[in-house]
Design an enzyme around this catalytic site. Structure first.
Site, PDB file in Angstrom:
ATOM      1  N   GLU A  92       3.940   5.706  -2.033  1.00 34.21           N
ATOM      2  CA  GLU A  92       4.973   4.794  -1.500  1.00 34.21           C
ATOM      3  C   GLU A  92       6.078   4.714  -2.562  1.00 34.21           C
ATOM      4  OE1 GLU A  92       3.700   0.725  -1.013  1.00 34.21           O
ATOM      5  OE2 GLU A  92       5.426   0.165   0.235  1.00 34.21           O
ATOM      6  N   HIS A 151      -0.659  -5.135   7.390  1.00 33.00           N
ATOM      7  CA  HIS A 151      -1.281  -6.166   6.552  1.00 33.00           C
ATOM      8  C   HIS A 151      -1.187  -7.471   7.327  1.00 33.00           C
ATOM      9  CE1 HIS A 151      -1.115  -3.543   2.910  1.00 33.00           C
ATOM     10  NE2 HIS A 151      -0.069  -3.044   3.569  1.00 33.00           N
ATOM     11  N   ASP A 163       4.396  -4.795   7.109  1.00 35.82           N
ATOM     12  CA  ASP A 163       4.482  -6.266   7.008  1.00 35.82           C
ATOM     13  C   ASP A 163       5.633  -6.722   7.904  1.00 35.82           C
ATOM     14  OD1 ASP A 163       2.584  -6.770   4.572  1.00 35.82           O
ATOM     15  OD2 ASP A 163       3.909  -5.133   3.947  1.00 35.82           O
ATOM     16  N   HIS A 175      -3.065   3.131  -0.282  1.00 34.38           N
ATOM     17  CA  HIS A 175      -1.616   3.305  -0.384  1.00 34.38           C
ATOM     18  C   HIS A 175      -1.377   4.314  -1.512  1.00 34.38           C
ATOM     19  CE1 HIS A 175      -1.458  -0.243   2.053  1.00 34.38           C
ATOM     20  NE2 HIS A 175      -0.153  -0.425   1.922  1.00 34.38           N
TER      21      HIS A 175
END
Ligand SMILES: Nc1ncnc2[nH]cnc12
Ligand SMILES: [Zn+2]
Length: 530
Positions: free
Chosen positions: A392, A212, A471, A389
């Protein structure tokens, strides 16, 4: 024959060693010196010594080693004795010596030990000597000696708790399951050290498929942009920002992540952010990146779509000129409704030349993929690639939905898919790529401990798993740091690390020619690394 072997557990051996100690004690023989014959006699000797001391019989104790070799006549093996120095220096004729072994077989080791000791101690050789052993094999005794104390008499092929050499993998699995779990992977089989493995990873060509761009906003840049754009941020220092990066779940992180975005205001900000990530990725031997961006995180605070995509695309162009290729994936924030995602797709229409796919991110639980069925269908009709996603934090059912309802080309994360064997088989058969993010998973408590990370199980199950940073500014490392951390935690072999790098290109949205070129570069790198 394997079935003739008697496997002795560590607990049995310890209990028998204590029994042996009791026998010595009850005999009234109180040793002043205890010698364990290395190796098998060492653990037994320790337990006997411990038991004697528990009952107030304190003695000196040491291990000596014997080894067998073929003598000149090549018929009878000779026995050499090592490490007698301490005994020779300390023993006297009035001492009482207890010699301990795990098994008294041919008796040659103990015979050689006592002969050599007597020779070298001369008049200091203790007059009182006793032999104690857990197992005695009288039919194999080739000496005039016999143990004074033994617990079991046996003719069987004994396998002691520590023994694994000489056993087949099947025997280890059947009789020593705890050992099998640990031994399955020989530690550091193909790297001399963890540093060597990290060096290998550092230069290995790779692609990053789960990044991201807003999550690459380092605290230093956060501060610089806050100042440049006169945006107030609730932190005093870079250190204070870093200290705030403690998360107990995804939502904890997302709250800070969206707050951090507030400093991104101009096209130049998005360019600087993306350029900084690309420079960092290049340093990690990343040759191709597939970058996520979250337009709704910007448009909803008044930053125009054109500003966001303009800055990102300009930085991607600059990197392409340096040989780093890219794809751009626009994510919909799943905590918002589908109408908002539809509006975002509408806004993206003029930029489809630079947008390659759509994705689904943000708070997973409670926002299943099916919520975005229509907007994904429209994106597919526009020729865009689809990712989401899933798994997760959300259940395996979300991964099923991402496949069945959205028809995704790739699953981001996918950890929890492993809870569903049928799903794992489906992912493996379909060659579905998973973009796995080890440090993210650890920081967001998706896994408690990297040593328990599912990546190894994913590879073992034949899944096309890849390693990514998600991230990196928030989770403590870029792609190589993720590789190194998970390789260390799971003790990944060279072929597994190479497979992960190969998967990163195979699972990318590059064309076949480019994929083949990158895979050949991996082969060349592996070949020159030796
Ligand atoms: N790991 C993650 N999961 C869901 N949404 C995200 N947005 C940024 N990082 C994310
Ligand atoms: Zn992510």
């Amino acid at each position: 024959m394997a079935d003739d072997k008697v496997y002795i557990s560590a607990n049995e051996l310890l209990a028998d060693s204590f029994r042996l100690g009791n026998m010595v004690l009850e005999s009234g023989f109180a040793p002043t010196h205890l010698v364990g014959i290395w190796r098998g006699g060492a653990p037994v000797g320790i337990a006997v010594q411990e038991l004697l001391e528990y009952h107030g019989v304190v003695c000196d104790h040491i291990a000596v080693r014997t080894s067998s070799y073929s003598g000149i006549d090549q018929q009878t093996p000779e026995v050499r004795v090592f490490a007698l120095g301490y005994l020779i220096d300390t023993l006297g004729p009035d001492d009482r010596l207890l010699v301990i072994d795990d098994v008294f077989d041919s008796g040659r080791s103990i015979e050689a030990f006592l002969r050599e000791l007597a020779l070298r101690c001369r008049h200091n050789m203790p007059r009182g000597v006793r032999i104690a052993t857990v197992y005695y094999k009288p039919t194999r005794n080739r000496t005039a000696l016999k143990p004074d104390f033994f617990v079991h008499q046996s003719d069987a092929w004994l396998v002691f708790p520590h023994e694994v050499n000489g056993l087949t993998l099947d025997e280890i699995r059947r009789h020593k399951p705890e050992a099998a779990a640990i031994l399955q992977r020989a530690p550091m089989t193909d790297f001399a050290s963890a540093v060597d493995r990290a060096d290998f990873i550092a230069g290995l060509p790779k692609a990053e498929l789960h990044l991201h761009i807003e999550g690459s906003l380092e605290p230093e840049m956060l501060f610089a942009l806050a100042k440049r754009n006169a945006v107030a941020i609730p932190f005093e220092s870079v250190e204070a920002v870093r200290a705030a990066y403690e998360f107990s779940n995804l939502q904890d992180f997302l709250d800070i992540y969206y707050q951090g975005m507030s400093v991104l205001q101009t096209e130049q900000d998005f360019f600087d952010l993306t350029a900084a990530y690309l420079a960092r990725a290049e340093a990690d031997a990343v040759r191709h990146v597939e970058i996520f961006f979250d337009p709704q995180g910007h448009t909803e605070r008044g930053v125009a779509f054109a500003v966001v995509i303009g800055g990102i695309a300009r930085a991607l162009d600059a990197a392409r000129a340096r040989g780093v290729t890219s794809r751009l994936i626009m994510c919909f924030l799943r905590h918002l409704d589908e109408a908002a995602a539809e509006a975002t797709l509408d806004e993206a229409l003029p930029y489809l030349a630079v947008i390659d796919g759509v994705g689904l991110d943000s708070s997973e639980v409670g926002h299943p993929p099916a919520k975005f069925a229509r907007v994904f269908a429209r994106a597919r009709a526009l020729g865009l690639k689809l990712v989401a996603h899933a798994g997760e934090e959300g259940p395996p059912a979300y991964v099923h939905e991402a496949l069945d309802v959205l028809g995704v080309d790739r699953i981001d994360h996918g950890n929890r898919a492993l809870e569903d064997a049928a799903l794992v088989a489906r992912l493996a058969t379909g060659g579905m790529c998973l973009t796995v993010c080890p440090l993210s998973n650890h920081k967001l408590c998706v896994v408690d401990d990297l040593a328990a990370h599912p990546l190894r199980r994913m590879l073992d199950a034949g899944l096309v798993a890849t390693v990514n940073s998600d991230d990196p500014a928030y989770f403590g490392g870029y792609v190589n740091a993720n590789f190194v951390a998970v390789a260390d935690a799971l003790d990944l072999r060279r072929d597994e690390i190479v497979a992960l790098a190969r998967n990163s290109f195979a699972g990318s949205f590059l064309g076949e020619t480019d994929k083949a070129r990158h895979l050949a570069a991996i082969d060349a790198y592996v070949a020159q690394a030796g």
